[in-house]
Design an enzyme around this catalytic site. Structure first.
Site, PDB file in Angstrom:
ATOM      1  N   ASP A 101     -10.732   1.770  -3.179  1.00  0.00           N
ATOM      2  CA  ASP A 101     -11.222   1.590  -1.904  1.00  0.00           C
ATOM      3  C   ASP A 101     -12.640   1.669  -1.809  1.00  0.00           C
ATOM      4  O   ASP A 101     -13.441   1.191  -0.930  1.00  0.00           O
ATOM      5  CB  ASP A 101     -10.805   2.508  -0.928  1.00  0.00           C
ATOM      6  N   ASP A 108       0.816  -1.208   0.024  1.00  0.00           N
ATOM      7  CA  ASP A 108      -0.095  -0.093  -0.171  1.00  0.00           C
ATOM      8  C   ASP A 108       0.828   1.198   0.077  1.00  0.00           C
ATOM      9  O   ASP A 108       2.139   1.332   0.288  1.00  0.00           O
ATOM     10  CB  ASP A 108      -0.914  -0.117   1.509  1.00  0.00           C
TER      11      ASP A 108
HETATM   12  C1  GLA Z   1      -5.785   1.933   2.116  1.00  0.00           C
HETATM   13  C2  GLA Z   1      -6.170   0.928   1.380  1.00  0.00           C
HETATM   14  C3  GLA Z   1      -7.250   0.165   1.977  1.00  0.00           C
HETATM   15  C4  GLA Z   1      -6.732  -0.484   3.232  1.00  0.00           C
HETATM   16  C5  GLA Z   1      -6.237   0.734   4.222  1.00  0.00           C
HETATM   17  C6  GLA Z   1      -5.608   0.104   5.290  1.00  0.00           C
HETATM   18  O1  GLA Z   1      -6.798   2.979   2.369  1.00  0.00           O
HETATM   19  O2  GLA Z   1      -6.210   1.224   0.140  1.00  0.00           O
HETATM   20  O3  GLA Z   1      -7.443  -1.055   1.034  1.00  0.00           O
HETATM   21  O4  GLA Z   1      -5.754  -1.454   3.107  1.00  0.00           O
HETATM   22  O5  GLA Z   1      -5.274   1.410   3.582  1.00  0.00           O
HETATM   23  O6  GLA Z   1      -5.192   1.073   6.391  1.00  0.00           O
END
Ligand code: GLA
Length: 745
Positions: free
Chosen positions: A561, A496
């Site tokens: 997301d 990420d």
């Molecule tokens: C980001 C990612 C999510 C999740 C969060 C965790 O927003 O896009 O999918 O993994 O971080 O903090």
């Protein structure tokens, strides 16, 4: 095929349905001639012989309109340029009366020779690889050698050389273009702007399709007419970005649609600060400068140093936006995505606990989720954020990549063992480039972050960016990741990256704009090299790091997301313009969506997620037995169709912009099997949508069309399916959807 005619000094790059031609003029300038669709019946050996279309109303405009294959800051300042260099010394030979002021900021490139080189099939043909190409050594699905044309240019009075590179993948009409710049003198040179290529389009090629957006609404398709002057799409950050994405489709206004019309396309294989500048000159010439973002750019070339840029992948096709997308998809599937010999033939069904638990992780909770996930048919179980250091919320812990005893008092080993015992692969979420000030790593190394001394360190999501301009930082992060992968036998990591750039102060100076991406690539390459079985997902607050540079090092990308099925239809359609379904991770989450609060049926959630790599993100502990059985039934269905979704050709039979419905088809090239997927976003009373004739089937063969239970809902000849379509989707309301499996009898 690369064709050179020494009598006219003309190069022709001959591809399946297209060609690209340029020439060396009598003064040694390398000038574009034409790029387009080849006459249908032309043999490979029949090529462009004469001069291209010249738009030179007046000879004194020649300096502006000359179609350099790489335009430089020199004879005119009226237009954009692809290359600017500042030379610190006077030329060796000077005419009388020349002033001595420095630096010299003028680059002229003249032809010095060319070679045609062929990749070695082992993948070690580094000489033919663009810069920042993967160094992980893993194969791609297709590895047949390809030809690269290298055209060498030198500046007549300064110690500087450029090689223009063109690698051909003829079957997909694709050319990768990049360039190599070399300082051949004794003093450092400053390169102030550097694109990977200058592209020239026929005048009037003004309809641009690209994507724009932000967090949770990535990949919104945008169509516009290029203005006079410059239209820039770009990112000023150390990731690819949410606001737009580095690809384009370009055609004459009104002259292209999904399956018709000549469409030019391009996609950058780079994940840092990039820019695509489209320019329409006052002479109506249309061009693009594609490469590094010149904003805050500096590349210092030490004496003898060379810099190889990443590539832009370009092409033109006669069969519309769909044809452009299919070529990019095929190229990514065959030549970009790593495919280790013992890697999975299809992407596994994933479970990710993020939306189920957020930061409320526990050993018992994860064990319970893993058992339920395995029972549904999930194949890969990933623990998301919150498992490490002091990470009980987003305020702390990033940088401390050790398992937290608060969450896993007996360590992570029992969970890993149980996941493996259940027959699933195991993965962890990491955010390696980041650090919370509230972390042991920051307390030990507060100087390891991007910042300028004496200035504030602006936080986003309570986090700062590590300085990847310091090799010891990259090495320390690699050591932490290597330890995790080795110790816990990780099969998968979700990588990420959750913030934008501020105060870009680095040990690498302004080079940090590129050095950060190089550091990320280096880490990914080292991991893949040392752990060939490891699968990697690229995520950056959703779809903030999706590009061909990342696809070359990862197995899949997190598209957004936003897991709301209705929103996702639009997001996925924009993604599909350039990137393949195999790499598009898509989760089924709760009926009431976490991001939008909208309630969607389970059918819609699955039908939309089954368009890519299927994942499950719901809290399985909240589902009753009947719901779990439904999940299992959909997952079993997905396993029967995923080889077509992940490996077939995509046809967007109906686009959202027409009738508020997205109807797509994935079909194998020989027409033996297809998947049909319809999802409705918008409906008005009285609408009767047009039918969606399928494509790519065998017209004379019979097909069975089955639903998820395997029941035949329709039976028809390919001809009927390809003219009338599958009846039944004309009047669906918002949220209506279905997925069907077609098989040749
Ligand atoms: C980001 C990612 C999510 C999740 C969060 C965790 O927003 O896009 O999918 O993994 O971080 O903090």
């Amino acid at each position: 095929m690369i064709h050179f005619d020494p009598t006219t000094n003309t190069f022709n790059l001959v591809l399946s349905t297209s060609f690209y031609a340029f020439r060396v003029d009598p003064e040694g300038r390398v000038l574009h001639l034409a790029w387009g669709v080849r006459p249908h019946s032309a043999a490979d050996t029949v090529v462009l012989a004469g001069p291209g279309f010249e738009s030179l109303p007046q000879p004194d405009q020649a300096a502006v309109t000359r179609r350099y294959e790489l335009s430089t800051f020199s004879e005119s300042a009226l237009q954009e340029v692809s290359l600017k260099v500042s030379f610190p010394s006077l030329p060796q030979q000077m005419a009388a009366g020349e002033a001595m002021h420095l630096p010299i900021r003028d680059v002229r490139l003249r032809y010095a020779g060319h070679e045609i080189v062929t990749d070695s099939s082992s993948g070690s043909g580094r000489s033919a690889q663009p810069g920042l190409a993967p160094a992980h050594g893993q194969p791609t699905r297709v590895q047949t050698p390809r030809e690269t044309l290298r055209v060498r240019l030198t500046d007549p009075s300064q110690p500087f050389a450029v090689t223009l590179c063109y690698r051909l993948t003829p079957e997909h009409d694709i050319i990768e273009r990049w360039c190599e710049v070399v300082n051949t003198g004794p003093e450092p040179l400053h390169v102030e702007a550097l694109a990977f290529a200058t592209l020239h389009f026929p005048n009037g090629t003004l309809e641009l399709t690209s994507v724009s957006g932000w967090w949770a609404r990535e990949f919104m398709t945008a169509r516009e007419r290029l203005p006079m002057g410059v239209r820039v799409i770009e990112q000023r950050a150390v990731q690819t970005g949410h606001q737009t994405n580095p690809f384009f489709l370009l055609n004459r206004p009104g002259q292209a649609w999904e399956e018709t019309g000549h469409v030019y396309f391009g996609a950058l294989a780079f994940s840092g600060a990039w820019r695509l500048a489209f320019e329409q000159l006052f002479t109506l010439d249309v061009r693009a400068h594609a490469g590094y973002n010149p904003f805050d750019f500096d590349l210092t070339l030490a004496p003898g140093a060379q810099h190889v840029t990443p590539a832009i992948v370009i092409g033109v096709c006669p069969d519309g936006w769909g044809g452009a997308s299919r070529r990019l998809h095929a190229f990514a599937l065959e030549r970009v995505l790593p495919r280790p010999a013992d890697g999975p033939a299809v992407r596994p069904v994933l479970y990710n606990s993020w939306e189920a638990t957020l930061f409320d992780l526990s050993h018992a909770g994860q064990m319970a989720l893993a058992r339920k996930a395995a029972a549904l048919g999930v194949e890969l179980f990933c623990v998301d954020d919150g498992w490490f250091g002091g990470r009980r919320s987003d305020r702390a812990g990033l940088g401390d990549w050790t398992v937290s005893p608060d969450v896993f008092p007996d360590g992570l080993e029992p969970l890993v063992a149980e996941v493996h015992r259940l027959g699933m692969k195991f993965g962890l979420w990491v955010e390696p480039e980041m650090i919370n000030p509230d972390s042991d790593l920051y307390r030990a190394h507060p100087d390891w972050v991007l910042h300028f001394a004496g200035r504030p360190r602006t936080e986003w999501r309570y986090q700062l960016i590590l300085d990847f301009g310091r090799p010891e930082v990259v090495d320390a992060i690699y050591a932490a990741l290597r330890e995790l992968v080795a110790r816990y036998h990780l099969d998968f990591i979700k990588w990420d990256m959750n913030r934008y750039t501020t105060e870009l102060g680095s040990a690498a100076g302004q080079a940090i704009w590129r050095a950060h991406t190089a550091g990320v690539y280096d880490l990914l390459d080292r991991l893949r090299w040392n752990f060939p079985h490891l699968q990697i997902e690229s995520c950056a607050s959703g779809g903030g790091r999706v590009d061909l540079g990342m696809l070359a090092r990862t197995d899949q990308v997190w598209t957004s997301d936003n897991t709301d099925a209705i929103d996702r239809i639009r997001i996925q359609e924009g993604y599909s313009l350039a990137y393949p379904a195999r790499a598009m991770e898509a989760w089924v989450t709760h009926a009431t969506n976490l991001q939008t609060d909208r309630v969607s049926s389970l059918g819609l959630r699955f039908d939309v997620s089954m368009r890519g790599g299927l994942g499950i993100g719901s809290n399985l502990n909240e589902l009753d037995d009947a719901e779990l059985a439904e999940y299992a039934s959909y997952i079993a269905f997905y396993k029967r169709i995923r080889h077509v979704v992940q490996g077939g050709r995509l046809y967007r039979l109906q686009r959202l912009e027409e009738w508020g419905a997205s109807v797509i088809e994935y079909v194998f090239a020989d027409g033996r099997e297809a998947v049909y997927s319809a999802a409705v976003l918008d409906y008005q009373q009285g609408w009767v949508r047009p039918p969606s004739p399928l494509r790519g089937l065998d017209p004379s063969a019979m097909y069975t069309v089955s639903d998820r239970h395997g029941a035949a809902v329709h039976r028809a000849r390919g001809f009927d399916l390809m003219t009338v379509g599958i009846p039944g989707d004309a009047c669906g309301n918002p949220g209506y959807s279905r997925t069907l499996h077609l098989k040749r009898v």
